[in-house]
Scaffold this active site. Structure first.
Site, mmCIF file in Angstrom:
data_model
loop_
_atom_site.group_PDB
_atom_site.id
_atom_site.type_symbol
_atom_site.label_atom_id
_atom_site.label_comp_id
_atom_site.label_asym_id
_atom_site.label_seq_id
_atom_site.Cartn_x
_atom_site.Cartn_y
_atom_site.Cartn_z
ATOM 1 N N SER A 56 0.778 -1.145 -0.065
ATOM 2 C CA SER A 56 0.093 -0.193 0.114
ATOM 3 C C SER A 56 0.749 1.266 -0.001
ATOM 4 C CB SER A 56 -0.954 0.003 1.152
ATOM 5 O OG SER A 56 -0.334 0.006 2.293
ATOM 6 N N LYS A 83 0.591 4.755 6.852
ATOM 7 C CA LYS A 83 -0.040 5.668 5.482
ATOM 8 C C LYS A 83 0.524 7.144 5.509
ATOM 9 C CE LYS A 83 -2.949 2.199 4.913
ATOM 10 N NZ LYS A 83 -2.618 1.264 3.723
#
Length: 282
Positions: free
Chosen positions: A64, A119
């Protein structure tokens, strides 16, 4: 004249010849068995404190955040600078989260407890966010993000343009379906209340985060905002990187883990990404 006899000690020790008593032998302190054990325990306690409250090791298990962070990167995370200021450590530099920071945090609405994610912070409280064909608009201004993976036709179905993901948050039904499939039904219910004029507005006390590899990232679009108290730190650098299969995260049995540990031992030299050692995370 009477004979005078002299002992060997009197010949060699002036203090004895003058009548003074010899000094007592120096007493040598013997180290007890508990002293080295106490030293070891002190080192372990300090190390445990440092690795728990100051720095922490994390392994990147998914794609990701590619190309910023690769599967198999082991990063050292700073747990101090983004933590709430402590009065007992005024010398430590604290700061709040900034746009563009890569953060480590506990996933909101987790399907499993204590699930840590990595993230990039995209939006702060009050920011207005939306995407158009994968391009991020922040407060109405398109952002230049060279690290962000955009939708594309490259033969991989996951990378193809998908309106609910790449035109976020215009396709409400698609987002709500994806949130429910990602065990984040609460987000599916909350989302409409945070949309103003087609844009997502970040509420107070939270940030909005997305992965750099936008087409393969289950991020804030699918489970919502990150509460400030969920943020545990920020990765500083990669201290070791090993080529790891993308599906390794799904192999959780003891046999699979032992097999992969054996693989690491056999290939630690030829499958370590040496060029990523001490790579600074930005």
């Amino acid at each position: 004249m009477p004979d005078i006899t002299t002992t060997p000690d009197e010949k060699t020790t002036p203090s004895t010849a003058s009548g003074a008593a010899p000094p007592p032998p120096a007493h040598r302190e013997e180290e007890t068995a508990l002293e080295p054990l106490a030293s070891i325990c002190t080192v372990l306690a300090v190390g445990l404190f440092v690795m728990t409250f100051i720095f922490q090791n994390f392994e990147i298990p998914s794609a990701s955040m590619e190309k910023t962070l690769l599967i198999g990167d082991h990063v050292l995370v700073d747990r101090i600078s983004l933590a709430p200021p402590a009065h007992w450590a005024p010398f430590v530099h604290y700061r709040d989260v900034q746009r563009g920071d890569i953060i480590v945090f506990l996933k909101p609405h987790p399907e499993t407890p204590d699930l840590y994610l990595v993230k990039r912070c995209i939006g702060l409280p009050g920011d207005r966010i939306h995407l158009e064909h994968g391009v991020l608009y922040l407060n109405g201004v398109p952002q230049t993000e060279p690290y962000a993976g955009m939708p594309r036709d490259n033969g991989d179905p996951e990378d193809l343009y998908q309106p609910y993901r790449d035109d976020f948050p215009s396709d409400l039904q698609g987002i709500q379906d994806a949130a429910s499939n990602n065990n984040a039904a609460l987000w599916a219910q909350e989302l409409p209340g945070h949309i103003v004029n087609g844009e997502l507005v970040v509420p107070p006390g939270t940030v909005f985060a997305m992965g750099d590899n936008r087409t393969k990232s289950l991020d804030g679009r699918f489970w919502g905002f990150v509460p400030r108290e969920n943020i545990v730190g920020r990765p500083m650098f990669v201290y070791w990187s090993f080529q790891t299969p993308a599906d390794q995260i799904n192999k959780t049995s003891i046999g699979d883990r032992i097999a992969f540990m054996g693989h690491i031992l056999l290939h630690i030299f030829d499958e370590t990404r040496w060029n990523r050692t001490l790579h600074v995370v930005r």
